[in-house]
Design a protein around this motif. Structure first.
Motif, PDB file in Angstrom:
ATOM      1  N   THR A 239       9.023  67.782 -48.074  1.00 54.08           N
ATOM      2  CA  THR A 239       9.307  68.144 -46.679  1.00 54.08           C
ATOM      3  C   THR A 239       8.550  67.231 -45.725  1.00 54.08           C
ATOM      4  O   THR A 239       9.107  66.695 -44.755  1.00 54.08           O
ATOM      5  CB  THR A 239       8.910  69.609 -46.418  1.00 54.08           C
ATOM      6  N   ALA A 240       7.257  67.043 -45.992  1.00 52.64           N
ATOM      7  CA  ALA A 240       6.429  66.189 -45.135  1.00 52.64           C
ATOM      8  C   ALA A 240       6.914  64.751 -45.153  1.00 52.64           C
ATOM      9  O   ALA A 240       6.943  64.075 -44.111  1.00 52.64           O
ATOM     10  CB  ALA A 240       4.971  66.263 -45.587  1.00 52.64           C
ATOM     11  N   LEU A 241       7.311  64.262 -46.317  1.00 56.64           N
ATOM     12  CA  LEU A 241       7.811  62.891 -46.421  1.00 56.64           C
ATOM     13  C   LEU A 241       9.114  62.729 -45.643  1.00 56.64           C
ATOM     14  O   LEU A 241       9.310  61.722 -44.944  1.00 56.64           O
ATOM     15  CB  LEU A 241       8.017  62.522 -47.897  1.00 56.64           C
ATOM     16  N   ALA A 242      10.004  63.699 -45.758  1.00 61.14           N
ATOM     17  CA  ALA A 242      11.284  63.616 -45.045  1.00 61.14           C
ATOM     18  C   ALA A 242      11.055  63.637 -43.526  1.00 61.14           C
ATOM     19  O   ALA A 242      11.710  62.892 -42.779  1.00 61.14           O
ATOM     20  CB  ALA A 242      12.186  64.774 -45.469  1.00 61.14           C
ATOM     21  N   GLU A 243      10.129  64.466 -43.067  1.00 60.03           N
ATOM     22  CA  GLU A 243       9.850  64.526 -41.626  1.00 60.03           C
ATOM     23  C   GLU A 243       9.216  63.228 -41.137  1.00 60.03           C
ATOM     24  O   GLU A 243       9.525  62.737 -40.043  1.00 60.03           O
ATOM     25  CB  GLU A 243       8.943  65.718 -41.332  1.00 60.03           C
ATOM     26  N   ALA A 244       8.327  62.646 -41.942  1.00 57.32           N
ATOM     27  CA  ALA A 244       7.699  61.379 -41.555  1.00 57.32           C
ATOM     28  C   ALA A 244       8.727  60.255 -41.532  1.00 57.32           C
ATOM     29  O   ALA A 244       8.694  59.382 -40.650  1.00 57.32           O
ATOM     30  CB  ALA A 244       6.575  61.043 -42.529  1.00 57.32           C
ATOM     31  N   GLN A 245       9.640  60.290 -42.481  1.00 61.08           N
ATOM     32  CA  GLN A 245      10.691  59.267 -42.511  1.00 61.08           C
ATOM     33  C   GLN A 245      11.548  59.331 -41.248  1.00 61.08           C
ATOM     34  O   GLN A 245      11.920  58.295 -40.681  1.00 61.08           O
ATOM     35  CB  GLN A 245      11.572  59.473 -43.746  1.00 61.08           C
ATOM     36  N   ALA A 246      11.838  60.532 -40.789  1.00 66.13           N
ATOM     37  CA  ALA A 246      12.690  60.696 -39.609  1.00 66.13           C
ATOM     38  C   ALA A 246      12.024  60.159 -38.342  1.00 66.13           C
ATOM     39  O   ALA A 246      12.710  59.814 -37.376  1.00 66.13           O
ATOM     40  CB  ALA A 246      13.036  62.177 -39.427  1.00 66.13           C
ATOM     41  N   GLU A 247      10.688  60.052 -38.352  1.00 69.88           N
ATOM     42  CA  GLU A 247       9.954  59.602 -37.175  1.00 69.88           C
ATOM     43  C   GLU A 247       9.605  58.116 -37.204  1.00 69.88           C
ATOM     44  O   GLU A 247       8.985  57.617 -36.262  1.00 69.88           O
ATOM     45  CB  GLU A 247       8.656  60.414 -37.043  1.00 69.88           C
ATOM     46  N   THR A 248       9.962  57.422 -38.271  1.00 65.87           N
ATOM     47  CA  THR A 248       9.584  56.013 -38.417  1.00 65.87           C
ATOM     48  C   THR A 248      10.780  55.187 -38.862  1.00 65.87           C
ATOM     49  O   THR A 248      11.867  55.719 -39.103  1.00 65.87           O
ATOM     50  CB  THR A 248       8.442  55.855 -39.453  1.00 65.87           C
ATOM     51  N   GLU A 249      10.560  53.868 -38.984  1.00 62.54           N
ATOM     52  CA  GLU A 249      11.654  52.961 -39.337  1.00 62.54           C
ATOM     53  C   GLU A 249      11.465  52.304 -40.699  1.00 62.54           C
ATOM     54  O   GLU A 249      12.181  51.363 -41.043  1.00 62.54           O
ATOM     55  CB  GLU A 249      11.775  51.878 -38.260  1.00 62.54           C
ATOM     56  N   ALA A 250      10.495  52.760 -41.472  1.00 61.18           N
ATOM     57  CA  ALA A 250      10.281  52.189 -42.799  1.00 61.18           C
ATOM     58  C   ALA A 250      11.393  52.637 -43.743  1.00 61.18           C
ATOM     59  O   ALA A 250      12.083  53.635 -43.510  1.00 61.18           O
ATOM     60  CB  ALA A 250       8.925  52.610 -43.349  1.00 61.18           C
ATOM     61  N   ASP A 251      11.566  51.878 -44.823  1.00 59.76           N
ATOM     62  CA  ASP A 251      12.535  52.214 -45.865  1.00 59.76           C
ATOM     63  C   ASP A 251      11.784  52.990 -46.946  1.00 59.76           C
ATOM     64  O   ASP A 251      11.175  52.407 -47.847  1.00 59.76           O
ATOM     65  CB  ASP A 251      13.134  50.926 -46.445  1.00 59.76           C
ATOM     66  N   LEU A 252      11.789  54.308 -46.853  1.00 62.37           N
ATOM     67  CA  LEU A 252      10.997  55.160 -47.735  1.00 62.37           C
ATOM     68  C   LEU A 252      11.677  55.361 -49.090  1.00 62.37           C
ATOM     69  O   LEU A 252      12.832  55.769 -49.164  1.00 62.37           O
ATOM     70  CB  LEU A 252      10.753  56.515 -47.064  1.00 62.37           C
ATOM     71  N   TRP A 253      10.929  55.078 -50.153  1.00 64.61           N
ATOM     72  CA  TRP A 253      11.335  55.384 -51.528  1.00 64.61           C
ATOM     73  C   TRP A 253      10.315  56.371 -52.080  1.00 64.61           C
ATOM     74  O   TRP A 253       9.117  56.233 -51.799  1.00 64.61           O
ATOM     75  CB  TRP A 253      11.353  54.142 -52.413  1.00 64.61           C
ATOM     76  N   VAL A 254      10.760  57.353 -52.847  1.00 65.57           N
ATOM     77  CA  VAL A 254       9.824  58.294 -53.473  1.00 65.57           C
ATOM     78  C   VAL A 254       9.995  58.225 -54.977  1.00 65.57           C
ATOM     79  O   VAL A 254      11.095  57.969 -55.486  1.00 65.57           O
ATOM     80  CB  VAL A 254      10.046  59.742 -52.981  1.00 65.57           C
TER      81      VAL A 254
END
Length: 558
Positions: free
Chosen positions: A365-380
């Protein structure tokens, strides 16, 4: 002239006079106290508190892995169980010196028996005990010498507190007789860019003020060097310094084949240094820092802020975040603190998270919310995945939270051997060579007595890497390496030849790996990798790769 051999850390070279580390303080005698229990108790408590405070101050002066190690040492010094053990001995009539010595020794043996993360902490107890004994005796704790001029430091091994605060204007290079490429000393030396050769057993015979050449690229220490050898070493050091300060470029082989060079990070604040050194993104962000110092799981909002800070530092770039890698070998009261006889093979990684799925869901949940606020290409990615079912579980739960790219860490032979089936579900694979070597060779990577087996150059480990590389190529799925092996410049070339498309390492290692890749084409890398795979053991694989990397006999091997 003689050449002593060990394991080189990085590609640096340095010359200078030797200064040896002082020997440890002698153990106290077990004699009855003449001061009384109350006085001895006060002496012990004050000495331990002073040492813990000093370690905390040292931690505040550094960052990265060094800070984490020092903070862990400070916590160990004030461990209530350890305090109880000291108190018990004092109550029985012991002096503060003997109580500390004996209690720490017993605690050390207990942690060694547990193994894993706590087993790694056992080695730190020797340093803490020495510092407490020095306070009780009113003498300086054994530590790094200060002769007043630059020198090459020779030691059996270095305590984390010493390695973390080495004055690089004075310490030209580091030589240890113990330890291996994944020891704390090696990892911290690599992170700080120190020229180092570890595990050089014969270096025990070096004398103070003896001039040596420390060649990390070759893993050698040259004694009684000639004037010509000293001049060549000095020239090499200058060339490396110039190359290290040159503007970084994207990682690539000589024919232009891209090999992404990424950073292993432990805290968001580490991102600044990684970017400055030319990291193209993050290949491994360890989220444990949020959890290991807590008695309760961190909140979603606290996690989100940490992840947002990290992602904001890499707009438009790949950032691979590993969900919590903890369990029986890193016991957390809110996750799993049950005793296990063999924690390295127990409820850890994804297994532990599945047993406490609410923690995993909060992290996602925290990762998804952080992704929505930034422009990085998040991989988990999930740690310690061993089966197809585990892979399908993690990718499915990640997608529930809108996380587009979900992958797995390949750290056990099972996942490497079935990589084609696991990658049918996962978006990518990241090979953790530290654990993969441990499990392939049945050798605890934190246990010095089997250090000779803990070498990612072993052909058995390289074969498993090749299996994952082939599976990734066949399915069009990215394969990376995020273990310590990626920071070895020649091994990085071999990994590229085995089908690895990205390498993640301590930021200080990026420049050396970048240069090594640029010297070889993809065809070269495949040829060098084939030579290593054809060898019978790790040493022979390394030698075969060195020979293949320098096919002209008139050129020196690297």
């Amino acid at each position: 002239m003689a050449a002593l051999r060990g394991v080189g850390i990085g590609q640096g070279v340095a010359t200078g006079p030797v200064r040896r580390m002082a020997e440890a303080l002698p153990a106290p005698e077990n004699v009855p106290t003449t001061l009384g229990a109350d006085a001895e108790r006060t002496r012990a408590q004050e000495a331990i508190a002073d040492v813990a405070a000093d370690l905390t101050r040292r931690a505040e002066a550094v960052d990265g892995a060094a800070q984490e190690v020092l903070e862990a040492q400070a916590m160990i010094a004030e461990d209530p169980t350890l305090a109880d053990e000291v108190e018990e001995r004092i109550a029985a009539g012991a002096t503060a010196e003997w109580a500390v010595h004996d209690a720490f020794a017993g605690f050390r043996a207990s942690l060694e028996a547990i193994g894993g993360y706590l087993g790694e902490r056992a080695a730190d107890l020797d340093d803490i005990a020495q510092r407490v004994l020095a306070r009780l005796r009113g003498v300086a704790a054994p530590g790094v010498p200060d002769p007043g001029y630059p020198f090459v430091l020779v030691a059996r091994d270095l305590a984390p507190a010493d390695t973390a605060l080495l004055d690089l204007d004075k310490v030209l290079a580091l030589i240890t007789t113990d330890g291996g490429p994944t020891s704390h000393t090696a990892i911290l030396a690599r992170e700080k860019g120190i020229v180092a050769v570890v595990g050089a057993v014969d270096a025990a015979g070096l004398a103070d003020d003896e001039t040596v050449i420390v060649d990390a690229a070759a893993g050698t220490i040259t004694t009684e060097p000639s004037a010509d050898e000293l001049a060549r070493a000095t020239a090499r050091a200058a060339e490396k310094q110039a190359a290290d300060t040159a503007p970084p470029t994207p990682g690539a082989l000589a024919d232009g084949t891209p090999i992404a060079l990424l950073a292993n990070l432990g805290k968001p604040g580490d991102a600044v240094d990684a970017v400055a050194r030319g990291a193209e993104g993050v290949g491994l962000f360890r989220t444990e820092f949020l959890f290991l110092s807590s008695t309760n799981a961190p909140t979603v909002s606290a996690q989100r802020e940490a992840y947002r800070e990290l992602l904001a530092a890499f707009p438009g770039r790949k950032v691979v975040v590993r969900v919590l890698d903890a369990g029986a070998d890193k016991p957390l009261p809110f996750l799993n603190d049950a005793h296990e006889e063999n924690p390295a093979l127990g409820l850890r990684g994804l297994r532990a998270l599945r047993a406490s799925e609410d923690i995993l869901r909060e992290q996602l949940t925290a990762l998804a919310e952080a992704q929505a606020e930034t422009e990085a290409d998040l991989w988990v990615m999930a740690p310690m995945v061993a089966t197809v079912e585990e892979t399908a579980y993690f990718t499915a739960i990640a997608r529930e939270y809108g996380l587009r790219t979900a992958g797995i860490m390949v750290e056990v032979p099972a996942s490497a051997l079935l990589a084609d089936r696991l990658l049918a579900h996962a978006d990518f694979a990241s090979i953790g060579t530290n654990d993969l070597t441990q499990y392939t060779m049945a050798a605890d990577r934190l246990l010095g007595s089997v250090a000779s087996f803990q070498d990612p150059w072993h052909p058995a480990v390289l074969r498993l890497v090749a299996e994952v590389g082939r599976a990734g190529a066949a399915l069009g799925k990215p394969v990376g390496v995020c273990g310590e092996a990626a920071a070895d410049p020649l091994l990085a070339v071999v990994l590229a030849g085995l089908g690895v498309g990205s390498l993640s390492m301590a930021p200080a290692a990026l420049a050396d790996v970048r240069r090594a890749l640029a010297q070889h084409t993809l065809e070269d890398a495949r040829r060098i990798a084939a030579a290593a795979l054809a060898a019978d053991d790790a040493g022979a694989a390394r030698a075969a790769a060195q020979a293949a990397a320098a096919p002209d006999p008139s050129l020196p091997t690297r």
